[in-house]
Each structure stands twice: as C-alpha cells, then as structure tokens.
Design an enzyme around this catalytic site. Structure first.
Site, mmCIF file in Angstrom:
data_model
loop_
_atom_site.group_PDB
_atom_site.id
_atom_site.type_symbol
_atom_site.label_atom_id
_atom_site.label_comp_id
_atom_site.label_asym_id
_atom_site.label_seq_id
_atom_site.Cartn_x
_atom_site.Cartn_y
_atom_site.Cartn_z
ATOM 1 N N SER A 152 -0.777 -2.343 -3.312
ATOM 2 C CA SER A 152 -0.595 -0.917 -3.579
ATOM 3 C C SER A 152 -1.903 -0.185 -3.342
ATOM 4 O O SER A 152 -2.943 -0.804 -3.080
ATOM 5 C CB SER A 152 -0.156 -0.707 -5.016
ATOM 6 O OG SER A 152 -1.259 -0.895 -5.871
ATOM 7 N N LYS A 153 -1.832 1.125 -3.438
ATOM 8 C CA LYS A 153 -3.022 1.957 -3.223
ATOM 9 C C LYS A 153 -4.166 1.521 -4.122
ATOM 10 O O LYS A 153 -5.330 1.647 -3.782
ATOM 11 C CB LYS A 153 -2.685 3.418 -3.510
ATOM 12 C CG LYS A 153 -1.897 4.072 -2.386
ATOM 13 C CD LYS A 153 -2.523 5.413 -2.002
ATOM 14 C CE LYS A 153 -1.971 5.943 -0.697
ATOM 15 N NZ LYS A 153 -0.641 6.520 -0.815
#
Ligand code: GLU
Length: 464
Positions: free
Chosen positions: A250-251
């Site tokens: 994820s980010k």
C-alpha cells in the site's frame, strides 16, 4: 482466434506498480500469441479521475516499453454504449428500476449489522407492480438500475492461474446497481462492472488478465455476460504484489508508483524484468531477460497463485546488472541529470571525454542511477572533505610519510598514466618499507576523502 487483452487503469492516481505488473503480464501474453494489447482508461468516476493521472499512466507505460496496439479508449466517451446495454438488460427482464431510498438502505444495513449479517440488498423492488412504481415516481424518487443476482446461483470458471473458481450468488450482496439514478430523464451514470463488461465485449477481449482483487467482480461480470447473451471470455487472476512483510502493498510502504521508481534511478528494462519475476518464473530459471525474450516463454502455468513479496535486494541486483552492462556512452546521459540536480558543475559537451571516463569508472559500482551522486562527489569538488574513517587512515602511523613521499615522487613524474601510477605506489611502498595496503589506503583517503570507492588508480588519474 486472435488474442486480445487489455489493461484498464483508473486515472485516480499515478501508475501503480500493481497495475504496471498486470500490464506486463497482459503485454507478455499478447506478444506470446501474436495478439493485441489494448489500453482503456476507466475514467467513469468523475470526482476522482484526473487528466494528470491519465498522463502519468500513459507516460509510465511508455517509459516501461509496454507499448499498446489500440487505444487509449476512454470510458467517459462511451456512456451511450453502456446505456444501450442497460436498456437491453431492462428489456429482457434481467435488470429493473429500484426506488429504495438512501435512508431505507441505511436502515437495512443497520438491521443487518445488528444481526451480525453481511450487508446486502434484499431485492425488495424486484417485482414492483406498475402502480407501486407510479407511486414512487409521484413521490419524486429517482430509480437506480439493478441487475438481478439469484442467491442460488453458483458461478464457476476455469481461471488460467487459479484453476476452478466457484463463487456463490449469496456472496455477491444481492441485486447489484449497474447505473446510478439519473438527474433528469433517461438513465443515470453507468457503474463499474457494467461498463467493464460492455467494453470487454465491444473490444472483443478474449482474455481478461487482472489482479486477484477483482475475483468477486469477475463472478458478477460473468452474470452480466450471460444477461447480455454473449460469450464469456477467459479469466486470469494474477497474484497481488505484497510488501516485504507479506501484507498487501500500500501507499504506506512508501514507493509504489512507477515514476517514483524512475526518479530513484531504476532503469525501465530492469524494472519490467523485476516485475515479470513478481509472480512468474522462466522455464530455464533465467532471471535476466528482456520483455521480448520473456514473451517467447510466457504462459500462465508458470504464474504463481501466491502473492509475490516485493524484494528490494533483488530489484537492486537486477538493476545493477543492467547498469553494469550498459556502455558508458549510453549511461552518461542518464547520469547527467542526477549530477546537475546535485549542483555539480559540468558542461556535458566540453567535458564529455572526462565525463565518459568517470562514467566508466563508477558504472561498475552503481546499483541505481541516483547512486552516481555520492560516488562521484569528490570528482566534481576541488578538494576532498575527509570523512571520519578517512581521517583515521591519513593520521595512522606512517601515513604522513607515505603521502609526503608520494607527492615528491609525483613531482618527478612528467606524465601520470596508469603504468606510472602503479610504479609510484610500488616505489613508495619499497622506499618506506611499509605494506602496499597502507600506501593505497592513505592515497585513497587523501584523494577522495573516503575509504571505499571505485578503482583507485583510475580515480587518481581522473583527479590528477
Ligand atoms: N479499472 C480497474 C482497476 O484499475 C481494472 C478493471 C479491470 O481490469 O477489469 O483496478
């Protein structure tokens, strides 16, 4: 049959590594079978889609060498096509108008939550009488369009990666919305699953290759193909890219967009090479290959079901292999922007010969392009600033004498070449009665301010 595959990114963010990897697999599959790789931009989410993201996606795919044969097609320009299909589904009875209000849906959800049930629509407006419909319209309600999903349906397909996949109708959340309520007359905004299916039919997609996070969508989409009375394509659900810890990437894991990798100094062929290995392995276990070579060997029987953990060490190793194999003339223009960004003064034309020598010298030690800044700092700055380790080296016993003796010998050398430099080191070693290592260490520390670095003799010649 000509293979036709597509990558269908949503321009709601920059090109993500997961999307890029899906694009790689689609590209490889298309090229393996001499088929077509098509680009479709899924920009129906008006609030979140942005033209700059579309640009970033196009640039990123081009940079990676994932050239497409058709497109880009934009979903936002194809709304009429979706509306026609929605009308077909309404006409053949597989879709209907649903007038349930947001407040009623919220109440339903709250009740399900209280009963520890999964949220689902209870299909309450499936069989409204004309009088009931008229009453809702008279109240000013605007309908969404729902597509019928039978609870007792079992949806099964033979996935090219995951073999037999079965999904139960009861797990699909009840009849699904395929178009939002219209503001005025006619049909409202078509929704994701409907648009994807209509496009894949229209674009004659033979194989839908996408991340496994789309599996539940596939079950719904198969029902839509049936509702529209057309052949269902093949599906391949590729494993997700996981963080080094094995969680969904994820980010928060930092770098996830392709232009981040580009800025960090990864080379496009190295990055696509690495992405190919995130879930696939070559039959000959080769780890370094071009896209074309991989395409020759690519098939889904060598794609893993399990997610691929992102491995920075492996990516760095692959990148370094590409960097080391690159001729200096090709590497130099890629390094110049990093040097310039670091504020080093250089004239790309006038200093070309010297820059090429420097590139040859450091190329073999680089892991990423951006590493060229630190490794070559001394070569661009007039005097070396000694770091702590280098200070220790130049102050150790005998170092001062060695350096003084080197300087004296250097003054007596008219022209310093590689042979002369070797000779000087040998001569001073003998003269001072010390180990060669001491001479080399003292020289490197004094010249470069560091204790490690590229080839010492070459560095000396460049700095001389
Ligand atoms: N637009 C979807 C996404 O970006 C892809 C849909 C598909 O491949 O069918 O995840």
């Amino acid at each position: 049959m000509t293979v036709r595959v597509r990558i269908a990114p949503s321009p709601t963010g920059n090109l993500h590594i997961g999307t890029a990897r899906t694009a790689v697999f689609n590209w490889l599959f298309a090229h393996h079978y001499g088929g077509k790789f098509i680009l479709r931009i899924e920009d129906t989410d008006v609030e979140r889609s942005k033209p700059e993201y579309t640009q970033n996606i196009l640039d990123g795919l081009k940079w990676l060498g994932l050239n497409w044969d058709e497109g880009p097609l934009f979903q936002s320009q194809r709304l009429d096509l979706y509306r026609q299909s929605i009308q077909t589904l309404l006409d053949n009875g597989s879709a209907y108008r649903c007038y349930t209000s947001t407040a009623e849906l919220d109440a339903l959800r709250a009740l399900q939550e209280a009963n520890h049930q999964a949220p689902r629509y209870d299909n309450r407006h499936r069989n409204l009488t004309p009088a009931q419909e008229a009453a809702f319209i008279a109240e000013g309600r605007r309908p969404v369009i729902r597509f019928k999903i039978e609870d007792d349906r079992e949806i099964t397909w033979l996935d090219l990666v995951r073999d037999h996949v079965t999904w139960k109708g009861t797990d699909l959340g009840g009849d699904m919305v395929i178009a939002r309520a219209a503001d005025g007359e006619g049909l409202g905004q078509p929704l994701y699953n409907l648009a994807v299916v209509v496009d894949d039919i229209d674009m004659q997609i033979t194989h839908v290759i996408r991340g496994e996070d789309h599996i539940a969508n596939t079950a719904k989409q198969i029902l839509l193909y049936e509702g529209l009375g057309v052949k269902v394509p093949e599906f391949a659900h590729t494993p997700l890219i996981l963080s080094p810890e094995g969680k969904k990437l994820s980010k928060r894991d930092g770098v996830t967009s392709i232009d981040d990798f580009q800025q960090m100094g990864y080379l496009a062929p190295a990055l696509v090479n690495y992405m190919t290995l995130l879930g696939w392995s070559a039959p000959d276990t080769q780890e370094l290959f071009t896209l074309d070579v991989a395409a020759g060997q690519f098939d889904f029987d060598r794609v893993n079901k399990a997610g691929g953990k992102f491995d920075w060490d492996k990516l760095n190793w692959i990148n370094s292999q590409y960097l080391h194999a690159m001729p200096a003339a090709e590497l130099l223009p890629q390094l110049i922007p990093y040097w310039q960004a670091a504020g080093f003064e250089l004239d790309a034309d006038a200093d070309r010969a010297w820059l090429l020598q420097l590139t040859s010298l450091i190329g073999a030690s680089l892991e990423r392009l951006d590493g060229c800044v630190e490794i070559s700092r001394t070569f661009f700055t007039a005097t070396a600033t000694l770091n702590e380790e280098a200070t220790v080296k130049v102050t150790q016993l005998g170092a001062k004498e060695v350096l003084t003796s080197l300087l004296t010998a250097l003054k007596a050398t008219p022209e310093l070449g590689a042979i002369e430099a070797q000779e000087l080191i040998k001569q001073v070693t003998k003269e001072q009665g010390v180990k060669k290592g001491l001479v080399m260490q003292s020289l490197r520390a004094a010249l470069t301010g560091e204790v490690h670095g590229p080839d010492l003799i070459q560095s000396w010649l460049l700095l001389h």
